[in-house]
Design an enzyme around this catalytic site. Structure first.
Site, mmCIF file in Angstrom:
data_model
loop_
_atom_site.group_PDB
_atom_site.id
_atom_site.type_symbol
_atom_site.label_atom_id
_atom_site.label_comp_id
_atom_site.label_asym_id
_atom_site.label_seq_id
_atom_site.Cartn_x
_atom_site.Cartn_y
_atom_site.Cartn_z
ATOM 1 N N SER A 142 0.858 -1.198 0.000
ATOM 2 C CA SER A 142 0.000 0.000 0.000
ATOM 3 C C SER A 142 0.883 1.233 0.000
ATOM 4 C CB SER A 142 -0.873 0.017 1.254
ATOM 5 O OG SER A 142 -1.536 1.266 1.373
ATOM 6 N N TYR A 156 -1.855 -0.328 10.329
ATOM 7 C CA TYR A 156 -1.984 -0.889 8.976
ATOM 8 C C TYR A 156 -0.792 -0.459 8.113
ATOM 9 C CZ TYR A 156 -3.825 -1.036 4.147
ATOM 10 O OH TYR A 156 -3.999 -1.245 2.808
HETATM 11 P P1 NAP Z 1 -11.593 -5.495 0.451
HETATM 12 O O1 NAP Z 1 -12.471 -4.984 -0.623
HETATM 13 O O2 NAP Z 1 -11.936 -5.206 1.874
HETATM 14 O O3 NAP Z 1 -11.405 -7.060 0.265
HETATM 15 C C1 NAP Z 1 -10.589 -7.749 1.172
HETATM 16 C C2 NAP Z 1 -10.493 -9.185 0.725
HETATM 17 O O4 NAP Z 1 -9.596 -9.864 1.634
HETATM 18 C C3 NAP Z 1 -11.806 -9.911 0.784
HETATM 19 O O5 NAP Z 1 -11.871 -10.809 -0.295
HETATM 20 C C4 NAP Z 1 -11.730 -10.665 2.109
HETATM 21 O O6 NAP Z 1 -12.469 -11.880 2.099
HETATM 22 C C5 NAP Z 1 -10.260 -10.997 2.154
HETATM 23 N N1 NAP Z 1 -9.757 -11.290 3.486
HETATM 24 C C6 NAP Z 1 -9.723 -10.468 4.565
HETATM 25 N N2 NAP Z 1 -9.167 -11.095 5.610
HETATM 26 C C7 NAP Z 1 -8.839 -12.338 5.171
HETATM 27 C C8 NAP Z 1 -8.224 -13.454 5.770
HETATM 28 N N3 NAP Z 1 -7.811 -13.421 7.054
HETATM 29 N N4 NAP Z 1 -8.066 -14.575 5.043
HETATM 30 C C9 NAP Z 1 -8.461 -14.631 3.759
HETATM 31 N N5 NAP Z 1 -9.045 -13.600 3.128
HETATM 32 C C10 NAP Z 1 -9.225 -12.462 3.830
HETATM 33 O O7 NAP Z 1 -10.086 -4.935 0.271
HETATM 34 P P2 NAP Z 1 -9.321 -4.366 -1.006
HETATM 35 O O8 NAP Z 1 -9.434 -2.899 -0.965
HETATM 36 O O9 NAP Z 1 -9.655 -5.116 -2.230
HETATM 37 O O10 NAP Z 1 -7.832 -4.687 -0.538
HETATM 38 C C11 NAP Z 1 -7.082 -5.764 -1.063
HETATM 39 C C12 NAP Z 1 -5.630 -5.509 -0.709
HETATM 40 O O11 NAP Z 1 -5.232 -4.242 -1.244
HETATM 41 C C13 NAP Z 1 -5.371 -5.433 0.790
HETATM 42 O O12 NAP Z 1 -4.135 -6.042 1.095
HETATM 43 C C14 NAP Z 1 -5.290 -3.939 1.054
HETATM 44 O O13 NAP Z 1 -4.522 -3.639 2.174
HETATM 45 C C15 NAP Z 1 -4.645 -3.458 -0.228
HETATM 46 N N6 NAP Z 1 -4.855 -2.036 -0.505
HETATM 47 C C16 NAP Z 1 -6.094 -1.529 -0.765
HETATM 48 C C17 NAP Z 1 -6.228 -0.177 -1.033
HETATM 49 C C18 NAP Z 1 -7.563 0.458 -1.331
HETATM 50 O O14 NAP Z 1 -7.645 1.704 -1.389
HETATM 51 N N7 NAP Z 1 -8.630 -0.302 -1.541
HETATM 52 C C19 NAP Z 1 -5.111 0.659 -1.023
HETATM 53 C C20 NAP Z 1 -3.868 0.112 -0.727
HETATM 54 C C21 NAP Z 1 -3.740 -1.236 -0.497
HETATM 55 P P3 NAP Z 1 -13.999 -12.003 2.663
HETATM 56 O O15 NAP Z 1 -14.784 -10.917 1.992
HETATM 57 O O16 NAP Z 1 -14.399 -13.359 2.223
HETATM 58 O O17 NAP Z 1 -13.911 -11.855 4.141
#
Ligand code: NAP
Length: 247
Positions: A142, A156
């Protein structure tokens, strides 16, 4: 055959990566924790486009779940050739002095230890030192690793800093066994993760501070991940792509 395990692929960036990987010819293991319906919808979308995918529930923070994820994927799809360490969590905006130790542990257990356990299983199976055919690991870090996320979630941000160090170290450690390890650093991306922080519309608030004046999409992050997984990045390891609109 190329086989990709994408952790946290039921929603958001992980779902977009799973769909893009299938489009690019990978058989895809869609891991999820709670959102079974969403994970099955990702599988249905892949299959309706002629791709191959399985869905495996498992908590990346639980060792037995991680072991089973890799075993089931190998049994049903063949041995893994690409791992995307995408599963990640954040919690409500707060200052560090108000956060509980249990929160620190939850965030690090999923974001850091989960990624390390998955990387370990992938390396054991991919390493040419163990008779594997090599492969690629892409960690989803991130921009928070560099910006620190003050007053929101320093815990985080610190976990993503650990992911950056993991990427550098593992890339150097596995360079001689056919494995490349790279990372993407998304900026503010339209997904549900911001609701976990208590501000579902966070991207709308923050985007004015992004040089490109907009949030990013999960698909834009997926494109960078897929490039790092592919042979087009064959000489890249320990590399980071900031997918952040210049933030
Ligand atoms: P999201 O929409 O909240 O989705 C999170 C995903 O991770 C879901 O599929 C969830 O599964 C899964 N998950 C959470 N805890 C888990 C665990 N313990 N074991 C297995 N699966 C788990 O998040 P996102 O925004 O797509 O983020 C994905 C990645 O990108 C993360 O690492 C996040 O830190 C990174 N990121 C996101 C952003 C942003 O702005 N969105 C920016 C920087 C980095 P369930 O739904 O089945 O629980």
């Amino acid at each position: 055959m190329s086989v990709a395990i994408v952790t946290g692929a039921s929603r958001g960036i992980g779902a977009a990566v799973a769909i893009a990987a299938a489009r690019d010819g990978y058989s895809v293991c869609i891991n999820y924790l709670h959102s079974e319906d969403h994970a099955q919808a990702v599988r249905a979308q892949i299959e309706s486009a002629g791709g191959k995918a399985i869905v495996v529930r498992g908590d990346v923070a639980v060792e037995e779940d991680v072991t089973r994820l890799f075993e089931q994927s190998a049994a049903e799809l063949g041995e893994v050739t690409a791992l995307v360490n995408n599963a990640g969590i954040l919690e409500h905006h707060d200052r560090l002095e108000n956060m509980s130790t249990e929160r620190f542990r939850r965030v690090f257990n999923t974001n850091v230890i989960g990624s390390m356990m998955c990387a370990r299983e992938a390396i054991k199976r991919m390493s040419t030192h163990n008779g594997g055919i090599g492969g690629s690991i892409v960690n989803v870090s991130s921009m928070a690793a560099r910006l620190g996320a003050p007053n929101e979630y320093v815990d985080y941000a610190a976990s993503k800093g650990a992911i950056d160090s993991l990427t550098i170290g593992l890339a150097r450690e596995t360079g001689d066994c056919g494995i490349r390890v790279n990372a993407v650093r998304p900026g503010v991306i339209y997904t549900d993760i911001h609701a976990s922080g208590g501000e579902p519309d966070r991207v709308e608030r923050v985007k004015a501070g992004v040089p490109m004046l907009r949030g990013g999409t999960a698909e834009e992050v997926a494109d960078a991940v897929l490039w790092l997984m592919s042979a087009q990045s064959a000489y890249c390891t320990g590399t980071f792509i900031d997918v952040s609109g210049g933030r």
